[in-house]
Design an enzyme around this catalytic site. Structure first.
Site, PDB file in Angstrom:
ATOM      1  N   ASN A 198     -44.871  34.612 -74.938  1.00  0.00           N
ATOM      2  CA  ASN A 198     -43.578  34.441 -75.176  1.00  0.00           C
ATOM      3  C   ASN A 198     -42.586  35.710 -76.102  1.00  0.00           C
ATOM      4  OD1 ASN A 198     -42.541  35.084 -78.441  1.00  0.00           O
ATOM      5  ND2 ASN A 198     -44.820  34.884 -78.765  1.00  0.00           N
ATOM      6  N   PHE A 257     -37.380  37.368 -82.009  1.00  0.00           N
ATOM      7  CA  PHE A 257     -37.564  37.241 -83.483  1.00  0.00           C
ATOM      8  C   PHE A 257     -36.036  36.714 -84.200  1.00  0.00           C
ATOM      9  CE2 PHE A 257     -39.705  41.748 -84.711  1.00  0.00           C
ATOM     10  CZ  PHE A 257     -40.859  41.364 -84.644  1.00  0.00           C
ATOM     11  N   SER A 301     -44.660  43.382 -82.805  1.00  0.00           N
ATOM     12  CA  SER A 301     -44.447  41.724 -81.356  1.00  0.00           C
ATOM     13  C   SER A 301     -43.365  43.022 -80.311  1.00  0.00           C
ATOM     14  CB  SER A 301     -43.531  41.292 -82.065  1.00  0.00           C
ATOM     15  OG  SER A 301     -43.890  40.669 -83.117  1.00  0.00           O
ATOM     16  N   ASN A 319     -41.161  41.921 -78.122  1.00  0.00           N
ATOM     17  CA  ASN A 319     -40.098  41.257 -77.624  1.00  0.00           C
ATOM     18  C   ASN A 319     -38.840  42.298 -78.670  1.00  0.00           C
ATOM     19  OD1 ASN A 319     -41.428  39.589 -75.995  1.00  0.00           O
ATOM     20  ND2 ASN A 319     -41.830  38.585 -77.857  1.00  0.00           N
ATOM     21  N   THR A 320     -39.211  42.769 -78.912  1.00  0.00           N
ATOM     22  CA  THR A 320     -38.352  44.206 -80.186  1.00  0.00           C
ATOM     23  C   THR A 320     -38.744  45.465 -79.637  1.00  0.00           C
ATOM     24  OG1 THR A 320     -38.027  42.149 -81.949  1.00  0.00           O
ATOM     25  CG2 THR A 320     -37.479  44.588 -81.912  1.00  0.00           C
ATOM     26  N   LYS A 345     -49.345  43.857 -89.513  1.00  0.00           N
ATOM     27  CA  LYS A 345     -49.527  43.577 -88.415  1.00  0.00           C
ATOM     28  C   LYS A 345     -49.847  44.171 -87.529  1.00  0.00           C
ATOM     29  CE  LYS A 345     -49.315  38.958 -86.020  1.00  0.00           C
ATOM     30  NZ  LYS A 345     -48.737  37.802 -86.499  1.00  0.00           N
ATOM     31  N   ASN A 404     -51.780  40.679 -83.237  1.00  0.00           N
ATOM     32  CA  ASN A 404     -50.295  40.012 -82.605  1.00  0.00           C
ATOM     33  C   ASN A 404     -50.758  39.974 -81.248  1.00  0.00           C
ATOM     34  OD1 ASN A 404     -47.595  39.186 -82.088  1.00  0.00           O
ATOM     35  ND2 ASN A 404     -46.770  40.672 -83.895  1.00  0.00           N
TER      36      ASN A 404
HETATM   37  C1  LIG Z   1     -44.180  31.419 -80.276  1.00  0.00           C
HETATM   38  C2  LIG Z   1     -45.192  32.519 -80.495  1.00  0.00           C
HETATM   39  C3  LIG Z   1     -44.034  33.366 -81.164  1.00  0.00           C
HETATM   40  C4  LIG Z   1     -45.095  34.027 -82.403  1.00  0.00           C
HETATM   41  N1  LIG Z   1     -44.104  34.920 -83.430  1.00  0.00           N
HETATM   42  C5  LIG Z   1     -44.737  35.926 -83.961  1.00  0.00           C
HETATM   43  C6  LIG Z   1     -43.300  36.646 -85.176  1.00  0.00           C
HETATM   44  O1  LIG Z   1     -42.292  36.176 -85.063  1.00  0.00           O
HETATM   45  N2  LIG Z   1     -43.791  37.465 -86.068  1.00  0.00           N
HETATM   46  C7  LIG Z   1     -45.925  38.030 -85.814  1.00  0.00           C
HETATM   47  O2  LIG Z   1     -45.829  38.473 -86.909  1.00  0.00           O
HETATM   48  N3  LIG Z   1     -46.205  36.811 -85.049  1.00  0.00           N
HETATM   49  C8  LIG Z   1     -45.767  35.987 -83.985  1.00  0.00           C
HETATM   50  N4  LIG Z   1     -45.907  35.839 -82.588  1.00  0.00           N
HETATM   51  C9  LIG Z   1     -48.017  36.155 -82.959  1.00  0.00           C
HETATM   52  C10 LIG Z   1     -49.130  34.951 -83.651  1.00  0.00           C
HETATM   53  O3  LIG Z   1     -48.394  34.821 -84.935  1.00  0.00           O
HETATM   54  C11 LIG Z   1     -50.619  35.100 -83.040  1.00  0.00           C
HETATM   55  O4  LIG Z   1     -50.642  36.571 -83.366  1.00  0.00           O
HETATM   56  C12 LIG Z   1     -50.695  35.708 -82.226  1.00  0.00           C
HETATM   57  O5  LIG Z   1     -49.890  33.942 -81.030  1.00  0.00           O
HETATM   58  C13 LIG Z   1     -52.520  35.833 -81.967  1.00  0.00           C
HETATM   59  O6  LIG Z   1     -52.840  34.188 -82.620  1.00  0.00           O
HETATM   60  P1  LIG Z   1     -52.986  33.120 -81.134  1.00  0.00           P
HETATM   61  O7  LIG Z   1     -53.708  33.417 -79.920  1.00  0.00           O
HETATM   62  O8  LIG Z   1     -54.021  32.376 -82.090  1.00  0.00           O
HETATM   63  O9  LIG Z   1     -51.211  32.411 -81.245  1.00  0.00           O
HETATM   64  C14 LIG Z   1     -45.900  34.326 -82.613  1.00  0.00           C
HETATM   65  C15 LIG Z   1     -46.812  33.647 -81.278  1.00  0.00           C
HETATM   66  C16 LIG Z   1     -46.199  32.903 -80.586  1.00  0.00           C
HETATM   67  C17 LIG Z   1     -47.429  32.382 -78.901  1.00  0.00           C
END
Ligand SMILES: Cc1cc2nc3c(=O)[nH]c(=O)nc-3n(C[C@H](O)[C@H](O)[C@H](O)COP(=O)(O)O)c2cc1C
Length: 365
Positions: A116, A120, A181, A183-184, A219, A248
């Site tokens: 992704n 934000f 993250s 993406n910023t 985080k 993350n």
């Molecule tokens: C579509 C998507 C959007 C995410 N957006 C955020 C976010 O806005 N802020 C954040 O701290 N982590 C974000 N994450 C990261 C998740 O909170 C998590 O740390 C990461 O996906 C690893 O966990 P997973 O493997 O169970 O998905 C996002 C993950 C995905 C898949």
């Protein structure tokens, strides 16, 4: 059943459209108390052995939903009813912003992964605060994850986070500073301790000033070098933070294995953060490193590639008090958290444990 629907229908549709529809449906459930209570009674964790206390907050179980699913705090009540012990909302920024251009969310089914680059997208701290006020009085534990507004330069980052913290800390069961993250632009540079120290100090002052003193966590990214993980851990201890959330998404594509499928191969070079199964090993590694460094002096929240009860169990043994997941929800469906809770209860019984504290950190060095 869900797997069939996923492969036959959902996987053919745009993932962000599905996500939007899902959030809308969950919002409807959130504002329909009678049905929601029925779902809650059926699916939410009720086994006393699953209860866990972290930074003064009582969680009905260790397993929660990671940030990024409910970006605007619109359906916390429904997600809790589905069995998540806590829901981390956000990332929320001080100012509303649209995020990156679509498409920005990609499924890699052969890898049980997602890439992704949402960036934000959210309606800003003020709008989130209005929605969060509504959730008070509902049995839901809500973490609020805050990040930097894209257009704010690095020099204004501290003020930007402080603006969000002032608005949201009083409404949160815990607050998370997200500096990880991908993406910023420039966000992850804030993980360097010279920048992170002043940022966390300023946000902590706000969190400490709320009537209940809001617990504060940071985080981190899985792409930090091991020494930088240690440095953040030391800083968190020095500042008296309550915990660390690791990790993350990753910018690395190294762990993507099943790229023989044309679809996954085509997507591996998309810009963005990779989550799901390929993140599992590194996420666990970072947890082990943190635990070795801080012991039980900080609450460790483990996230990244968690798919089933085996993964949750492994994270608990390695020293996580709370475990989160997101990507596997896409592949497993709405009963995912409920199943994990049920199987975790059984496993605890099999090990003769009556309390999760007997498990947490048992295999940590
Ligand atoms: C579509 C998507 C959007 C995410 N957006 C955020 C976010 O806005 N802020 C954040 O701290 N982590 C974000 N994450 C990261 C998740 O909170 C998590 O740390 C990461 O996906 C690893 O966990 P997973 O493997 O169970 O998905 C996002 C993950 C995905 C898949």
């Amino acid at each position: 059943m869900y797997r069939f629907v996923f492969t036959q229908v959902l996987s053919r549709l745009d993932p962000e459209d599905i996500h939007r529809l899902t959030v809308r449906a969950l919002r409807l459930l959130s504002v329909t108390p009678v049905v929601r209570r029925l779902v809650h009674r059926r699916l939410a964790p009720r086994d006393p052995a699953l209860r866990v206390q972290a930074f003064g907050v009582h969680f009905p179980g260790p397993f929660g939903l990671a940030a990024g699913f409910d970006k605007e705090a619109g359906c916390v009540e429904a997600l809790s009813a589905l069995g998540f012990s806590h829901v981390e909302v956000g990332t929320i920024t001080a100012h509303a912003q649209p995020g990156n251009a679509r498409p920005r969310l990609f499924r890699l089914p052969a890898n049980r992964a997602v890439i992704n680059r949402m960036g934000f997208n959210n309606a800003g701290a003020g709008a989130a605060a209005r929605l969060l006020r509504r959730t008070r009085g509902v049995p839901a534990i809500v973490g609020v994850n805050i990040g930097k507004t894209k257009v704010v330069p690095e020099s204004g980052a501290v003020d930007d986070y402080v603006t969000s913290a002032k608005e949201l800390a009083p409404l949160a069961d815990y607050l998370v500073v997200n500096v990880s993250s991908p993406n910023t632009p420039g966000l992850r540079d804030l993980q360097a301790v010279e920048l992170l120290g002043p940022l966390l100090r300023a946000v902590k002052e706000v969190a400490d000033g709320t009537p209940k003193r809001t617990p504060l966590l940071v985080k981190i990214a899985p792409d930090l070098a091991d020494e930088d993980v240690d440095a953040v851990a030391d800083l968190a201890l020095e500042l008296g933070l309550d915990g660390i959330i690791a990790t993350n998404t990753t910018i690395s594509r190294e762990a993507l294995t099943a790229v023989e499928r044309p679809r996954d191969r085509a997507l591996r070079d998309e810009t963005g953060g990779l989550s799901g199964r390929p993140l599992k090993a590194r996420s666990l590694q970072v947890l082990r490193r943190l635990r070795a460094r801080v012991g039980d002096r900080l609450v460790l929240v483990s996230v990244g590639g968690v798919e089933d009860v085996d993964d949750v169990w492994e994270r608990l043994l390695a020293g996580a008090t709370l475990v989160q997941g997101y990507t596997a929800l896409i592949y497993e469906g709405p009963l995912w958290a409920h199943r994990i809770n049920r199987e975790l209860s059984r496993r605890l019984r099999r090990h003769g444990a009556v309390d999760l504290r007997q498990i947490i950190g048992r295999t940590a060095s």
